[in-house]
Design an enzyme around this catalytic site. Structure first.
Site, PDB file in Angstrom:
ATOM      1  N   LYS A 164       0.841  -1.194   0.000  1.00  0.00           N
ATOM      2  CA  LYS A 164       0.000   0.000   0.000  1.00  0.00           C
ATOM      3  C   LYS A 164       0.883   1.253   0.000  1.00  0.00           C
ATOM      4  O   LYS A 164       1.853   1.355   0.763  1.00  0.00           O
ATOM      5  CB  LYS A 164      -0.923   0.035   1.220  1.00  0.00           C
ATOM      6  CG  LYS A 164      -2.084  -0.946   1.163  1.00  0.00           C
ATOM      7  CD  LYS A 164      -2.984  -0.704  -0.014  1.00  0.00           C
ATOM      8  CE  LYS A 164      -4.230  -1.562   0.059  1.00  0.00           C
ATOM      9  NZ  LYS A 164      -5.045  -1.495  -1.152  1.00  0.00           N
ATOM     10  N   GLU A 218      -0.658  -0.647  -9.244  1.00  0.00           N
ATOM     11  CA  GLU A 218      -2.097  -0.923  -9.213  1.00  0.00           C
ATOM     12  C   GLU A 218      -2.864   0.369  -8.971  1.00  0.00           C
ATOM     13  O   GLU A 218      -2.606   1.064  -7.978  1.00  0.00           O
ATOM     14  CB  GLU A 218      -2.436  -1.943  -8.134  1.00  0.00           C
ATOM     15  CG  GLU A 218      -3.908  -2.275  -8.031  1.00  0.00           C
ATOM     16  CD  GLU A 218      -4.207  -3.412  -7.058  1.00  0.00           C
ATOM     17  OE1 GLU A 218      -3.340  -4.289  -6.857  1.00  0.00           O
ATOM     18  OE2 GLU A 218      -5.308  -3.405  -6.482  1.00  0.00           O
ATOM     19  N   ASP A 241      -7.896  -1.102 -11.145  1.00  0.00           N
ATOM     20  CA  ASP A 241      -8.761  -1.615 -10.079  1.00  0.00           C
ATOM     21  C   ASP A 241      -9.986  -0.712  -9.959  1.00  0.00           C
ATOM     22  O   ASP A 241     -10.962  -0.896 -10.691  1.00  0.00           O
ATOM     23  CB  ASP A 241      -7.977  -1.691  -8.757  1.00  0.00           C
ATOM     24  CG  ASP A 241      -8.752  -2.393  -7.648  1.00  0.00           C
ATOM     25  OD1 ASP A 241      -8.149  -2.780  -6.651  1.00  0.00           O
ATOM     26  OD2 ASP A 241      -9.982  -2.567  -7.798  1.00  0.00           O
ATOM     27  N   TRP A 320      -8.047 -12.097  -2.383  1.00  0.00           N
ATOM     28  CA  TRP A 320      -7.827 -11.487  -1.075  1.00  0.00           C
ATOM     29  C   TRP A 320      -9.122 -11.640  -0.282  1.00  0.00           C
ATOM     30  O   TRP A 320     -10.206 -11.428  -0.831  1.00  0.00           O
ATOM     31  CB  TRP A 320      -7.500  -9.997  -1.237  1.00  0.00           C
ATOM     32  CG  TRP A 320      -7.242  -9.274   0.054  1.00  0.00           C
ATOM     33  CD1 TRP A 320      -6.035  -9.083   0.673  1.00  0.00           C
ATOM     34  CD2 TRP A 320      -8.223  -8.635   0.899  1.00  0.00           C
ATOM     35  NE1 TRP A 320      -6.197  -8.362   1.832  1.00  0.00           N
ATOM     36  CE2 TRP A 320      -7.527  -8.092   2.002  1.00  0.00           C
ATOM     37  CE3 TRP A 320      -9.606  -8.495   0.839  1.00  0.00           C
ATOM     38  CZ2 TRP A 320      -8.170  -7.390   3.027  1.00  0.00           C
ATOM     39  CZ3 TRP A 320     -10.250  -7.798   1.852  1.00  0.00           C
ATOM     40  CH2 TRP A 320      -9.545  -7.264   2.923  1.00  0.00           C
TER      41      TRP A 320
HETATM   42  C1  0XW Z   1      -6.689  -5.168  -1.015  1.00  0.00           C
HETATM   43  N1  0XW Z   1      -8.088  -5.095  -1.308  1.00  0.00           N
HETATM   44  C2  0XW Z   1      -8.623  -6.209  -2.051  1.00  0.00           C
HETATM   45  C3  0XW Z   1      -8.798  -4.998  -0.010  1.00  0.00           C
HETATM   46  C4  0XW Z   1      -9.108  -3.568   0.220  1.00  0.00           C
HETATM   47  O1  0XW Z   1     -10.481  -3.386   0.217  1.00  0.00           O
HETATM   48  C5  0XW Z   1      -8.596  -2.807  -0.919  1.00  0.00           C
HETATM   49  C6  0XW Z   1      -8.472  -3.805  -1.997  1.00  0.00           C
HETATM   50  C7  0XW Z   1      -7.483  -3.364  -3.058  1.00  0.00           C
HETATM   51  O2  0XW Z   1      -7.136  -4.103  -3.943  1.00  0.00           O
HETATM   52  O3  0XW Z   1      -7.108  -2.204  -3.012  1.00  0.00           O
HETATM   53 MG    MG Z   2      -6.512  -2.352  -5.354  1.00  0.00          MG
END
Ligand code: 0XW
Ligand code: MG
Length: 368
Positions: A164, A218, A241, A320
């Site tokens: 992130k 991303e 995304d 995820w």
């Molecule tokens: C990682 N995720 C799948 C969960 C969060 O909601 C954000 C999302 C992403 O890909 O950003």
């Molecule tokens: Mg994402």
């Protein structure tokens, strides 16, 4: 077989060991919407949608419930096995709001599986694996903390990591990505997810500074037009995304080569019906992608898992699930769980999630 009742439940999901952090801000809890579709033959199907707070995308918990109130009454008497007719009905009563329609769509697939005695993955062409790969997301953390998490998750068996970034000086993002790559880049596939927060300038800075670093960007910028504007200057793979708000955008992006993959969200594309089409588009264009959602409990996790299990392993960037951030399961026995970077596919018919009557308490709304 006809729909006789629809019940909507609200399930609040505090973030375990939170907050969940990203450039959208800190998430301490989310509110999920469960849809229970009861049929005249006694079969019950479940669906779910669960925005990760009101700022990740143009979706929010109360919006889902309002959208369902607009649509649900018209579904009473419909044949749940005819998803085309049901979706046409939904669209006649509400334009857009794919995430709310997705909750109904998931329940329809659950019902179809229960009716035909098949798992949802079987109805989607069949599972390519019973152990579906996942990926881990670091949260918006310091460079050294990101490295610690990366090494820990690699050692636990994760083959892919989402770093992130965003909403801080781009130099910190660049340092974080570089240090994680140096630590685990030879063992894991990496993506840096800015969740729309980088400017085109930041994206170009990062791509220039990270030459030779194998990382996908991303959803770096907010809009598709920003990404198109710099696409030919960025030297890193770009995954879309948040801006893929419907299948026409996925189709256009895949067909025009403006991206190298996707973070596909099941509810954003209208449910299992939508994401399975996106899966096939990606297969045709050999584009890697995830099959997941923004948040959600066992019902939504299972839906993502069933689709994810049918993805070509060469293109599968993982499923995820929010389970590590949720205290307990809707279905303690069959609820999807992470183990060594993978998730075991449920074995029961439909989604494979067994729910006790009254599991979610009194419905917030009932129709039929
Ligand atoms: C990682 N995720 C799948 C969960 C969060 O909601 C954000 C999302 C992403 O890909 O950003
Ligand atoms: Mg994402």
């Amino acid at each position: 077989m006809k729909i006789s009742e629809i019940h909507v439940y609200i399930v609040d999901l505090p973030v375990l060991n939170g907050p969940y952090t990203s450039s959208d801000g800190d998430i301490h809890g989310v509110s999920s919407t469960i849809v229970e579709v009861v049929c005249d033959n006694g079969l019950i199907g479940y669906g779910e949608c669960c925005p990760v707070g009101p700022t990740y995308a143009a979706e929010h918990a109360m919006g889902a419930r309002a959208a369902l109130a607009e649509m649900a009454p018209s579904l009473i008497g419909e044949n749940p096995l005819n998803r085309h007719c049901v979706h046409a009905n939904l669209d006649q009563h509400l334009h857009g709001h794919h995430y709310a329609k997705a909750a109904i769509d998931i329940a329809l697939w659950d019902l179809a599986g229960k009716k035909y005695g098949a798992r949802v993955c079987d109805l989607l062409g069949g599972a390519q694996t019973e152990e579906v790969i996942s990926y881990y997301t670091t949260g918006l953390v310091s460079p050294d903390e990101a490295v610690r998490i990366a090494v820990e998750k690699r050692d636990q068996g994760f083959e892919r990591l989402q770093i992130k970034v965003g909403n801080r000086p781009i130099q910190i993002d660049i340092e974080t990505i570089r240090k994680v790559w140096e630590a685990v880049g030879s063992d894991m596939r990496l993506a840096a997810d800015a969740n729309r927060s980088w400017t085109t300038r930041d994206t170009l800075f990062a791509s220039s500074a990270l030459q030779g670093v194998a990382v996908a960007f991303e959803q770096p910028c907010d809009t598709l037009s920003e990404i198109v504007a710099i696409r030919n200057q960025v030297q890193h793979p770009i995954y879309l995304d948040e801006c893929t708000t419907d299948l026409s955008i996925v189709t256009a992006a895949a067909g025009s080569g403006i991206c190298d993959g996707f973070g596909l969200k099941l509810t954003r594309l209208g449910g299992i019906s939508g994401i399975k089409t996106a899966r096939d588009i990606c297969k045709a264009r050999k584009l890697p992608h995830t099959c997941d959602d923004a948040w959600g409990g066992d019902i939504l996790a299972a839906a993502c898992l069933h689709v994810g299990s049918t993805v070509d392993p060469k293109l599968n960037e993982g499923v995820w699930i929010a389970a590590p951030y949720i205290d307990g399961h809707y279905d303690e026995k069959n609820g999807p769980r992470l183990s060594n970077g993978k998730i075991t596919l449920p074995t029961g018919t439909g989604l494979g999630i067994q729910l006790e009557p009254g599991r979610f308490g009194a419905p917030a709304a009932s129709y039929g």
